[in-house]
Design a protein around this motif. Structure first.
Motif, PDB file in Angstrom:
ATOM      1  N   UNK A 119      14.026 -17.839  12.147  1.00  0.00           N
ATOM      2  CA  UNK A 119      13.761 -17.014  10.975  1.00  0.00           C
ATOM      3  C   UNK A 119      12.494 -16.198  11.201  1.00  0.00           C
ATOM      4  N   UNK A 120      12.689 -14.913  11.466  1.00  0.00           N
ATOM      5  CA  UNK A 120      11.578 -13.982  11.675  1.00  0.00           C
ATOM      6  C   UNK A 120      11.646 -12.937  10.560  1.00  0.00           C
ATOM      7  N   UNK A 121      10.557 -12.754   9.883  1.00  0.00           N
ATOM      8  CA  UNK A 121      10.542 -11.838   8.744  1.00  0.00           C
ATOM      9  C   UNK A 121      10.265 -10.412   9.205  1.00  0.00           C
ATOM     10  N   UNK A 122      11.235  -9.486   9.044  1.00  0.00           N
ATOM     11  CA  UNK A 122      10.956  -8.094   9.400  1.00  0.00           C
ATOM     12  C   UNK A 122      10.492  -7.267   8.212  1.00  0.00           C
ATOM     13  N   UNK A 123      10.732  -7.761   6.991  1.00  0.00           N
ATOM     14  CA  UNK A 123      10.576  -6.903   5.820  1.00  0.00           C
ATOM     15  C   UNK A 123       9.116  -6.722   5.420  1.00  0.00           C
ATOM     16  N   UNK A 124       8.354  -7.812   5.306  1.00  0.00           N
ATOM     17  CA  UNK A 124       6.974  -7.635   4.866  1.00  0.00           C
ATOM     18  C   UNK A 124       6.172  -6.769   5.844  1.00  0.00           C
ATOM     19  N   UNK A 125       6.276  -6.995   7.170  1.00  0.00           N
ATOM     20  CA  UNK A 125       5.575  -6.070   8.064  1.00  0.00           C
ATOM     21  C   UNK A 125       6.019  -4.621   7.884  1.00  0.00           C
ATOM     22  N   UNK A 126       7.335  -4.419   7.676  1.00  0.00           N
ATOM     23  CA  UNK A 126       7.820  -3.049   7.533  1.00  0.00           C
ATOM     24  C   UNK A 126       7.344  -2.428   6.221  1.00  0.00           C
ATOM     25  N   UNK A 127       7.376  -3.199   5.143  1.00  0.00           N
ATOM     26  CA  UNK A 127       6.875  -2.683   3.864  1.00  0.00           C
ATOM     27  C   UNK A 127       5.381  -2.373   3.978  1.00  0.00           C
ATOM     28  N   UNK A 128       4.651  -3.249   4.627  1.00  0.00           N
ATOM     29  CA  UNK A 128       3.209  -3.021   4.810  1.00  0.00           C
ATOM     30  C   UNK A 128       2.962  -1.776   5.656  1.00  0.00           C
ATOM     31  N   UNK A 129       3.752  -1.639   6.723  1.00  0.00           N
ATOM     32  CA  UNK A 129       3.593  -0.467   7.579  1.00  0.00           C
ATOM     33  C   UNK A 129       3.946   0.807   6.823  1.00  0.00           C
ATOM     34  N   UNK A 130       4.958   0.714   5.970  1.00  0.00           N
ATOM     35  CA  UNK A 130       5.304   1.875   5.151  1.00  0.00           C
ATOM     36  C   UNK A 130       4.140   2.253   4.249  1.00  0.00           C
ATOM     37  N   UNK A 131       3.480   1.241   3.668  1.00  0.00           N
ATOM     38  CA  UNK A 131       2.318   1.515   2.821  1.00  0.00           C
ATOM     39  C   UNK A 131       1.201   2.182   3.622  1.00  0.00           C
ATOM     40  N   UNK A 132       0.966   1.674   4.846  1.00  0.00           N
ATOM     41  CA  UNK A 132      -0.071   2.267   5.704  1.00  0.00           C
ATOM     42  C   UNK A 132       0.300   3.703   6.059  1.00  0.00           C
ATOM     43  N   UNK A 133       1.578   3.895   6.434  1.00  0.00           N
ATOM     44  CA  UNK A 133       2.032   5.234   6.813  1.00  0.00           C
ATOM     45  C   UNK A 133       1.920   6.205   5.645  1.00  0.00           C
ATOM     46  N   UNK A 134       2.365   5.764   4.459  1.00  0.00           N
ATOM     47  CA  UNK A 134       2.300   6.636   3.290  1.00  0.00           C
ATOM     48  C   UNK A 134       0.853   6.977   2.941  1.00  0.00           C
ATOM     49  N   UNK A 135      -0.032   5.993   3.116  1.00  0.00           N
ATOM     50  CA  UNK A 135      -1.442   6.254   2.817  1.00  0.00           C
ATOM     51  C   UNK A 135      -2.013   7.306   3.757  1.00  0.00           C
ATOM     52  N   UNK A 136      -1.792   7.108   5.044  1.00  0.00           N
ATOM     53  CA  UNK A 136      -2.390   8.052   5.996  1.00  0.00           C
ATOM     54  C   UNK A 136      -1.704   9.409   5.957  1.00  0.00           C
ATOM     55  N   UNK A 137      -0.369   9.433   5.726  1.00  0.00           N
ATOM     56  CA  UNK A 137       0.319  10.715   5.638  1.00  0.00           C
ATOM     57  C   UNK A 137      -0.035  11.432   4.340  1.00  0.00           C
ATOM     58  N   UNK A 138      -0.268  10.661   3.256  1.00  0.00           N
ATOM     59  CA  UNK A 138      -0.664  11.288   1.989  1.00  0.00           C
ATOM     60  C   UNK A 138      -2.032  11.940   2.114  1.00  0.00           C
ATOM     61  N   UNK A 139      -2.959  11.219   2.761  1.00  0.00           N
ATOM     62  CA  UNK A 139      -4.278  11.822   2.971  1.00  0.00           C
ATOM     63  C   UNK A 139      -4.150  13.037   3.888  1.00  0.00           C
ATOM     64  N   UNK A 140      -3.254  12.915   4.881  1.00  0.00           N
ATOM     65  CA  UNK A 140      -3.000  14.070   5.738  1.00  0.00           C
ATOM     66  C   UNK A 140      -2.477  15.251   4.942  1.00  0.00           C
ATOM     67  N   UNK A 141      -1.591  14.943   3.971  1.00  0.00           N
ATOM     68  CA  UNK A 141      -1.069  16.011   3.121  1.00  0.00           C
ATOM     69  C   UNK A 141      -2.192  16.632   2.295  1.00  0.00           C
ATOM     70  N   UNK A 142      -3.056  15.773   1.738  1.00  0.00           N
ATOM     71  CA  UNK A 142      -4.185  16.284   0.952  1.00  0.00           C
ATOM     72  C   UNK A 142      -5.099  17.129   1.834  1.00  0.00           C
ATOM     73  N   UNK A 143      -5.348  16.616   3.058  1.00  0.00           N
ATOM     74  CA  UNK A 143      -6.189  17.386   3.984  1.00  0.00           C
ATOM     75  C   UNK A 143      -5.544  18.720   4.327  1.00  0.00           C
TER      76      UNK A 143
END
Length: 760
Positions: free
Chosen positions: A426-450
């Motif tokens: 049992x290896x969990x793929x979802x929490x890392x992926x959700x977390x990575x999505x949050x990181x990606x959205x954060x950095x891409x959102x700031x990129x969009x603002x920039x």
């Protein structure tokens, strides 16, 4: 040092997603409820997609079902009936019998207890005496349990305090984790519901029937052992095995002491700092667990083949050999007895089946496990890819990291499924992926603002100097703006008002009027430049400096500059016509506005020029200086547009140009050919212009070879030929004056026709 908004955003572009990444890793290690629930939901989905395939290993459930209760009466049944059930099971070949029922109260159907509830009468003493001589049902039940052997009774740990602990038959030793007690890792409860001592003492085993659901009420893993908070004099807290594991021990006739292998034990493969239980060995079978001694249940879903009605056993209606070599659990599926559970596959399942499925897995050696390294691996993957997003998105933009991250996400999900389906991990793929999505959205959102900030900055910085089309293009692709300076092939234009000093004298008492006049002039001239993809560098009073091919590429930029110059001439004519009408209407003196334009091409350095406190996007280079000098020479040659040699060569087939002179402008020792721009393609194609061009070239050749007579003759012809071409009379008068001067003072023999300018 003062931080600008852009500097702050640039810092936040790294710090904010990094902070989110660290928070996600922290939440993962704290195992907060929503993180755990997210992971469990994924594992539920896996089980629903691919449940364990049922294999018959002889585990049976003797079901006190609705049919049995309807036929034999409500629960609890007399212990004599249960004794008969045990006897029939063992006689039919059942190897081990386990109860998923706790017999905590005496049997109320025992004769001695029944008569106590009867009415008192003359015969009650005699009946009581006779009842006391009859066997006690609990004692009889215990005798059958002891006599048939291989029977495991149940205990239920709870929060209810008790005076004496349940009997501990199967017990545990530990290996590894020196200095740590088993109770440091497993569940510890303060009390228990236990069997009557007489029944407990007769059993071959005494085991937990605790089935611990998760926070959402679903059973996914079951504790294989738990401790009672009751210190015994010698062994301390007693630790009890679960029903399925105790039945497994009795089945194998294994030693009563089972071994709990802790992390750090001999043979342990653990390479992380995670502590706790790794596995429990029962006889010849090793059962892997999580750190707290829980076993993951890999469900098959309800199988009818497991179930045998208790009524059929008691009525002897079963087929022969149907119980031979079986391991049976006695429990209930009746809803009224409240032993129902939820699992990933079934919303309602008898609790006894959970123990049955666990026993099947133990016998099959089929174990669904969450490896000890799973948490570390998931966190490492999260950290690694998260750092990639933090560092890559600001540099590469949002698209390529998204493609790479999406590929890794699909890979992680695929690996997780493969690990479950092929390796029962049992290896969990979802929490890392959700977390990575949050990181990606954060950095891409700031990129969009920039990016939006850069676009606004570009629009603000260039909106007044570039055409709207170029501003939009530059705002969409600000990376095309190479700040700090770059060398480009450019076309430069200088435009100045002729006789502006005289004009401004007429506005001494009306400076606002002079400002309106300048704005009225510069507005249409600026529009002519911007509409043709030019960039306004600066306004210097009545002068305009503009350039082409920066900050964005402009194809045929010399053509655009020449076209702009002709449009500026036409716009000026319209403005002068308007002003003339206004002067006549107001009975005022009219002074026409005239301009001189110099255009040159060449390599220039363009970028942000200035100081740390203030800078402008501007251009430097020799070609810029020459363009300025050409504008200054326009008044000397009597034309309004003067081109450099390189410009004339680039546009000669599309614009009407005539060479003016070979001149060394002030500040330059090297002579250059300069040209007048007379018109566009329409004029360039006329026969009249071509004749004028030929005569003009012949005149210049005669002039530069000191053929004064021929040159003067050709000058007369040029005046006649140029009447329909352009205002060149002042130019030809200038050459006539030069010839007169040279007749009196001849130039040197080696003279090549270069005129050395003494003014700008």
């Amino acid at each position: 040092m003062r931080l600008t908004k852009n500097s702050l955003l640039r810092i936040l572009h790294y710090l904010l997603p990094l902070g989110i990444l660290l928070i996600c890793i922290f939440l993962r290690w704290q195992d907060v409820p929503f993180v755990d629930q997210m992971r469990l939901s994924v594992f539920d989905t896996y089980q629903r997609i691919a449940p364990r395939q049922y294999e018959d290993v002889g585990v049976r459930i003797i079901d006190i079902d609705e049919k049995s209760l309807e036929e034999l009466g409500q629960w609890p049944w007399p212990r004599t009936r249960l004794a008969g059930l045990v006897y029939r099971l063992r006689s039919a070949g059942a190897r081990v019998v386990g109860f998923d029922v706790v017999f905590a109260e005496p049997d109320r159907t025992s004769p001695a207890r029944v008569v106590k509830d009867w009415p008192k009468g003359t015969e009650s003493d005699e009946i009581t005496a006779l009842a006391d001589k009859l066997p006690d049902h609990d004692k009889l039940f215990a005798q059958f349990i002891q006599g048939t052997g291989q029977v495991v009774t149940a205990i239920q740990l709870s929060n209810k305090k008790l005076e004496t602990p349940p009997r501990q038959i199967g017990n545990f030793s530990t290996s590894g984790e020196a200095g740590r007690k088993l109770s440091d890792f497993i569940a510890v409860l303060p009390g228990a519901a236990k069997n009557l001592d007489i029944i407990e003492n007769a059993a071959s085993g005494n085991a937990l029937v605790n089935v611990s659901p998760e926070q959402d009420g679903v059973v996914r893993r079951v504790p294989l052992l738990a401790a009672l908070d009751y210190d015994l004099p010698v062994i301390g807290m007693p630790v009890y095995p679960t029903l399925s594991m105790e039945m497994l021990r009795v089945l194998q006739d294994a030693p009563k002491t089972m071994n709990v292998r802790m992390s750090g034990a001999s043979g342990s493969s653990r390479w992380t700092r995670s502590e706790g239980i790794e596995a429990i060995r029962v006889g010849a079978i090793t059962i892997p667990t999580d750190h707290a001694g829980y076993m993951w249940v890999h469900f098959t879903g309800r199988e009818k083949q497991r179930y045998i009605s208790a009524l059929d056993v008691l009525n002897d209606t079963l087929p022969p050999e149907s119980l031979r070599d079986t391991i049976v659990l006695i429990g209930t599926s009746a809803a009224g007895l409240l032993d129902l559970r939820s699992t990933p596959l079934d919303r309602v399942l008898p609790g006894v089946e959970v123990h049955a499925e666990m026993l099947e897995q133990m016998l099959l050696g089929h174990f669904l496990t969450r490896p000890y390294w799973a948490a570390e691996t998931e966190s490492f993957v999260l950290l690694l890819i998260g750092l990639f997003f933090v560092l890559a998105v600001p540099r590469l933009g949002a698209v390529w990291p998204a493609v790479i991250g999406g590929t890794l996400a699909f890979g992680a999900a695929g690996f997780s499924w493969w690990a479950y389906d092929a390796k029962l991990l049992l290896i969990d793929p979802v929490y890392p992926l959700v977390s990575l999505l949050a990181v990606y959205l954060a950095t891409s959102s700031i990129g969009f603002v920039r990016t939006e900030g850069e676009r606004r900055q570009v629009r603000s910085a260039f909106g007044n100097y570039l055409s709207p089309a170029l501003v939009n293009q530059l705002s969409r692709h600000p990376e095309q703006l190479k700040l700090g300076g770059e060398t480009r092939d450019m076309t430069l234009m200088f435009c100045d008002v002729r006789g502006f000093t005289s004009i401004s004298e007429g506005f001494k008492s009306n400076p606002q009027g002079l400002t309106r006049l300048i704005n009225r002039l510069l507005t249409p001239l600026t529009k002519c430049i911007l509409d043709r993809e030019g960039t306004i560098d600066k306004y210097m009073g009545d002068c305009i400096m503009a350039f082409w091919n920066a900050p964005l590429d402009v194809e045929n930029h010399a053509h655009h500059a020449c076209d702009s110059a002709l449009a500026m001439r036409e716009a000026l004519d319209h403005l002068n016509a308007e002003r003339l009408g206004e002067a006549k209407r107001d009975n005022e003196k009219f002074l026409p506005l005239n301009i001189g334009i110099g255009i040159n091409c060449g390599d220039c350095l363009v970028g942000n020029m200035g100081s740390d406190q203030r800078f402008d996007y501007s251009v430097l280079g020799d070609a810029v200086n020459l363009a300025s000098r050409l504008e200054g020479q326009s008044k000397n040659y009597g034309v309004d547009i003067v081109l450099g040699e390189d410009v004339a060569k680039r546009v000669e087939n599309d614009f009407a140009t005539l060479e003016l002179d070979l001149i060394a402008v002030k500040g330059k020792s090297e002579a250059v050919h300069i040209f007048a721009l007379l018109g566009g393609a329409k004029l360039c194609q006329t026969e009249e212009f071509r004749n004028c061009q030929i005569l003009h070239k012949s005149m210049l050749d005669a002039y530069r070879t000191q053929q004064w007579d021929k040159a003067e003759e050709l000058l007369d012809q040029c005046r006649q030929a140029s009447r329909g071409v352009g205002a060149l009379a002042a130019l030809y008068d200038m050459y006539s004056d030069r010839i007169v001067t040279f007749r009196e003072t001849p130039p040197p023999v080696e003279w090549d026709g270069v005129f050395i300018a003494t003014s700008k």
